[in-house]
Design a protein around this motif. Sequence first.
Motif, mmCIF file in Angstrom:
data_model
loop_
_atom_site.group_PDB
_atom_site.id
_atom_site.type_symbol
_atom_site.label_atom_id
_atom_site.label_comp_id
_atom_site.label_asym_id
_atom_site.label_seq_id
_atom_site.Cartn_x
_atom_site.Cartn_y
_atom_site.Cartn_z
ATOM 1 N N VAL A 5 -12.741 -15.773 4.115
ATOM 2 C CA VAL A 5 -13.170 -16.826 3.646
ATOM 3 C C VAL A 5 -12.261 -16.748 2.427
ATOM 4 C CG1 VAL A 5 -15.755 -16.189 2.852
ATOM 5 C CG2 VAL A 5 -15.109 -18.275 2.771
ATOM 6 N N LEU A 6 -11.725 -17.709 2.218
ATOM 7 C CA LEU A 6 -11.620 -17.895 0.596
ATOM 8 C C LEU A 6 -12.447 -18.485 -0.215
ATOM 9 C CD1 LEU A 6 -7.751 -18.494 -0.757
ATOM 10 C CD2 LEU A 6 -9.542 -20.426 -1.714
ATOM 11 N N GLY A 26 -1.486 -25.175 3.486
ATOM 12 C CA GLY A 26 -1.861 -25.402 4.715
ATOM 13 C C GLY A 26 -3.355 -25.141 5.165
ATOM 14 N N ALA A 27 -4.443 -24.938 4.192
ATOM 15 C CA ALA A 27 -5.673 -25.369 4.298
ATOM 16 C C ALA A 27 -6.182 -26.525 5.329
ATOM 17 C CB ALA A 27 -6.436 -25.435 3.505
ATOM 18 N N MET A 59 -14.814 -23.981 -1.069
ATOM 19 C CA MET A 59 -14.684 -23.122 0.248
ATOM 20 C C MET A 59 -13.897 -23.273 1.714
ATOM 21 S SD MET A 59 -18.324 -20.354 1.218
ATOM 22 C CE MET A 59 -19.250 -21.658 1.696
ATOM 23 N N MET A 60 -13.507 -22.648 1.908
ATOM 24 C CA MET A 60 -12.111 -23.081 3.236
ATOM 25 C C MET A 60 -11.728 -21.352 4.127
ATOM 26 S SD MET A 60 -9.274 -23.486 0.630
ATOM 27 C CE MET A 60 -9.877 -23.842 -0.430
ATOM 28 N N VAL A 61 -12.062 -22.013 5.698
ATOM 29 C CA VAL A 61 -11.606 -20.548 6.119
ATOM 30 C C VAL A 61 -10.466 -20.647 6.771
ATOM 31 C CG1 VAL A 61 -12.232 -19.731 8.568
ATOM 32 C CG2 VAL A 61 -14.172 -20.513 7.354
ATOM 33 N N LEU A 62 -9.674 -19.523 6.361
ATOM 34 C CA LEU A 62 -8.510 -19.870 6.577
ATOM 35 C C LEU A 62 -7.527 -18.324 7.685
ATOM 36 C CD1 LEU A 62 -7.372 -19.860 3.203
ATOM 37 C CD2 LEU A 62 -7.452 -21.916 4.778
ATOM 38 N N SER A 67 -4.674 -16.942 3.229
ATOM 39 C CA SER A 67 -5.112 -16.931 2.767
ATOM 40 C C SER A 67 -4.691 -16.240 1.274
ATOM 41 C CB SER A 67 -6.535 -16.163 3.391
ATOM 42 O OG SER A 67 -6.366 -14.798 2.933
ATOM 43 N N LEU A 68 -2.932 -15.736 2.131
ATOM 44 C CA LEU A 68 -3.421 -14.902 0.917
ATOM 45 C C LEU A 68 -2.643 -16.722 -0.552
ATOM 46 C CD1 LEU A 68 -2.483 -12.775 -2.001
ATOM 47 C CD2 LEU A 68 -0.821 -12.435 -0.216
#
Length: 116
Positions: A5-6, A26-27, A59-62, A67-68
């Motif tokens: 999670v970012l 790409g999110a 907040m995003m799930v990647l 994520s990096l």
Amino acid sequence: MKFSVLVAIVPEDLEQEAIDAARDEGAGGITLMSGRGISNSAKKSFFGLQFDGSQVVLMMVLEKSLSLQVMKAVQTVIMPDGEDSRGLVFTLPLEHIGGIDNTQLEKFEQYVKECM
């Protein structure tokens, strides 16, 4: 496939720029929450009241390796050309996840295949 999670905390005026940077990398879905922070240094005051400004929490799930990249892109928005940071961005590992959209999973799988 592993997920992270970012979380990005950005000033309200940089919200759309941060969203665009994350999407360009790409999110997919991004959850937005409004907030306000209290810094450890004194800010400008107006009639004795301190104002730190409004902030937005993205907040995003990647997929973990993606994520990096997204984090670095958002960091360039909040810290352009080595200036003082205007926000914060970090990732956390996810152990369990449910409810993620299948089309987003397919995008993550495609990204992983392309990177290998």
